[in-house]
Each structure stands twice: as structure tokens, then as C-alpha cells.
Scaffold this active site. Structure first.
Site, PDB file in Angstrom:
ATOM      1  N   GLY A   1      73.275  37.028  41.821  1.00  0.00           N
ATOM      2  CA  GLY A   1      73.030  38.335  41.227  1.00  0.00           C
ATOM      3  C   GLY A   1      74.087  38.645  40.198  1.00  0.00           C
ATOM      4  O   GLY A   1      75.157  38.014  40.179  1.00  0.00           O
TER       5      GLY A   1
ATOM      6  N   GLN B   1      79.331  43.761  34.811  1.00  0.00           N
ATOM      7  CA  GLN B   1      80.043  42.476  34.937  1.00  0.00           C
ATOM      8  C   GLN B   1      80.062  41.693  33.637  1.00  0.00           C
ATOM      9  O   GLN B   1      80.823  40.726  33.508  1.00  0.00           O
ATOM     10  CB  GLN B   1      79.413  41.614  36.026  1.00  0.00           C
ATOM     11  CG  GLN B   1      79.626  42.154  37.439  1.00  0.00           C
ATOM     12  CD  GLN B   1      79.043  41.207  38.461  1.00  0.00           C
ATOM     13  OE1 GLN B   1      77.854  41.266  38.752  1.00  0.00           O
ATOM     14  NE2 GLN B   1      79.863  40.329  38.988  1.00  0.00           N
TER      15      GLN B   1
ATOM     16  N   CYS C   1      81.431  37.280  44.798  1.00  0.00           N
ATOM     17  CA  CYS C   1      81.131  37.995  43.560  1.00  0.00           C
ATOM     18  C   CYS C   1      81.687  37.208  42.386  1.00  0.00           C
ATOM     19  O   CYS C   1      82.819  36.721  42.454  1.00  0.00           O
ATOM     20  CB  CYS C   1      81.761  39.381  43.617  1.00  0.00           C
ATOM     21  SG  CYS C   1      81.492  40.368  42.146  1.00  0.00           S
ATOM     22  N   LEU C   2      80.913  37.075  41.324  1.00  0.00           N
ATOM     23  CA  LEU C   2      81.368  36.319  40.155  1.00  0.00           C
ATOM     24  C   LEU C   2      82.571  36.986  39.477  1.00  0.00           C
ATOM     25  O   LEU C   2      83.287  36.344  38.720  1.00  0.00           O
ATOM     26  CB  LEU C   2      80.218  36.140  39.154  1.00  0.00           C
ATOM     27  CG  LEU C   2      79.052  35.254  39.622  1.00  0.00           C
ATOM     28  CD1 LEU C   2      77.955  35.210  38.570  1.00  0.00           C
ATOM     29  CD2 LEU C   2      79.516  33.840  39.956  1.00  0.00           C
TER      30      LEU C   2
ATOM     31  N   HIS D   1      74.736  44.852  46.878  1.00  0.00           N
ATOM     32  CA  HIS D   1      75.942  44.405  46.176  1.00  0.00           C
ATOM     33  C   HIS D   1      75.860  44.731  44.676  1.00  0.00           C
ATOM     34  O   HIS D   1      76.804  45.276  44.094  1.00  0.00           O
ATOM     35  CB  HIS D   1      76.110  42.896  46.399  1.00  0.00           C
ATOM     36  CG  HIS D   1      77.275  42.281  45.697  1.00  0.00           C
ATOM     37  ND1 HIS D   1      78.313  41.676  46.376  1.00  0.00           N
ATOM     38  CD2 HIS D   1      77.569  42.150  44.369  1.00  0.00           C
ATOM     39  CE1 HIS D   1      79.202  41.225  45.485  1.00  0.00           C
ATOM     40  NE2 HIS D   1      78.766  41.490  44.265  1.00  0.00           N
ATOM     41  N   GLU D   2      74.717  44.414  44.074  1.00  0.00           N
ATOM     42  CA  GLU D   2      74.578  44.623  42.624  1.00  0.00           C
ATOM     43  C   GLU D   2      74.471  46.102  42.277  1.00  0.00           C
ATOM     44  O   GLU D   2      75.033  46.552  41.271  1.00  0.00           O
ATOM     45  CB  GLU D   2      73.381  43.848  42.072  1.00  0.00           C
ATOM     46  CG  GLU D   2      73.427  42.342  42.289  1.00  0.00           C
ATOM     47  CD  GLU D   2      74.742  41.678  41.917  1.00  0.00           C
ATOM     48  OE1 GLU D   2      75.432  42.157  41.003  1.00  0.00           O
ATOM     49  OE2 GLU D   2      75.089  40.665  42.559  1.00  0.00           O
TER      50      GLU D   2
ATOM     51  N   HIS E   1      77.790  47.704  42.069  1.00  0.00           N
ATOM     52  CA  HIS E   1      78.491  47.471  40.798  1.00  0.00           C
ATOM     53  C   HIS E   1      78.210  48.595  39.798  1.00  0.00           C
ATOM     54  O   HIS E   1      79.068  48.935  38.987  1.00  0.00           O
ATOM     55  CB  HIS E   1      78.032  46.147  40.165  1.00  0.00           C
ATOM     56  CG  HIS E   1      78.787  44.945  40.643  1.00  0.00           C
ATOM     57  ND1 HIS E   1      80.146  44.810  40.485  1.00  0.00           N
ATOM     58  CD2 HIS E   1      78.370  43.805  41.254  1.00  0.00           C
ATOM     59  CE1 HIS E   1      80.534  43.634  40.987  1.00  0.00           C
ATOM     60  NE2 HIS E   1      79.473  43.009  41.468  1.00  0.00           N
TER      61      HIS E   1
HETATM   62 NI    NI Z   1      79.376  41.126  42.348  1.00  0.00          NI
END
Ligand code: NI
Length: 146
Positions: free
Chosen positions: A44, A49, A86-87, A128-129, A132
Site C-alpha cells: 500500500g 508518502q 511501512c515504506l 494503515h494507509e 497516513h
Molecule cells: Ni505506511
């Protein structure tokens, strides 16, 4: 492909703005986010991000790809405790609590209303997304986050 903003950058802590124009700018952003997520083996990615403070997320779990604009969790049930990463937070993989099932209301890239329910890891990714978009990172849920 876009650069991924890492933890420590203020962008990740800001509240993203709702999308009003479902135009070519949005489609390019979505296409870039999809490519960036896949190249980085992510499940995701949220627009902040990649440095864009808009309420846009992409999620891909078990080969199912979703693009959600202005997503909102409208129902959730159960609890699930599993690994998350998480990226934007390199090298951290920890278990956090999430709902077992969520229903998300959103719009697609053309502005049409959609509603999707997901369980387990899909529900986890949606949560999670969407976090953000509100400046929340999964590490915020860890007791001893550094
Ligand atoms: Ni993330």
C-alpha cells in the site's frame, strides 16, 4: 516512479486534503503511486508518502489492486494482531492491533462512489494507509516507539 518520504519528514505528520478534481493530475498521481508501490514491494501507499497531501491511497493485497480517493472507514469489527511495515519507516516490522474487518467508503479515479469491505491483511492495509492521510504512522501504536 516517485521518491518516498521517510519518517522524520514533517509531510508525514500533516492532514491531507480531500480530492475535488478527478482529472488527469489525479490519474498521473495514481499511476505513479501504483508503480512506486510495486517497485518497492509494498502492499500500500498513501499520497503523503510521495509528498502529496491529498486523500489518495493505493493498496494491493493478494493480487487485488485498489485505488481509493477520499477513503473513510464506515464500519469495523473484530480485532487482529499482526506484523506491519511501512515504506516510509525502513527496517521496522512490528505487530500492531487493527480491526479484523473494515468497510471503506471512497471514490474511484473518476469520482464514482465505491464501498469495499476487507478482512485481515486487506483491512489492515486500508487502516494503515488511511492513517497516513491523518498524519498517523503505525509506529505510533508501538509502546516504545523511538
Ligand atoms: Ni505506511
Amino acid at each position: 516512479m516517485r521518491n518516498i518520504v521517510k519518517v522524520g519528514d514533517e509531510t508525514l505528520r500533516k492532514i491531507s486534503k480531500p480530492v475535488k478534481n478527478f482529472d488527469e493530475g489525479l490519474w498521473t498521481l495514481l499511476d505513479d503511486m501504483k508503480e512506486t508501490m510495486r517497485k518497492n514491494n509494498g502492499m500500500g501507499l498513501a499520497a503523503p508518502q510521495v509528498g502529496v497531501l491529498k486523500r489518495v491511497i493505493v493498496v494491493e493485497v493478494n493480487g487485488n489492486y485498489f485505488e481509493l480517493i477520499n477513503p473513510e472507514i464506515v464500519a469495523s469489527s473484530g480485532k487482529d494482531y499482526d506484523e506491519e511495515a511501512c515504506l516510509s519507516v525502513t527496517g521496522v516490522q512490528e505487530k500492531v492491533w487493527r480491526p479484523m474487518k473494515v468497510t471503506v467508503k471512497a471514490q474511484d479515479r473518476y469520482g464514482y462512489d465505491i464501498k469495499i469491505s476487507g478482512e485481515k491483511y486487506l483491512a489492515r492495509c486500508f487502516c494503515h494507509e488511511i492513517d497516513h492521510l491523518n498524519g498517523i504512522l503505525f509506529i505510533d501504536y508501538l509502546k516504545d516507539n523511538k
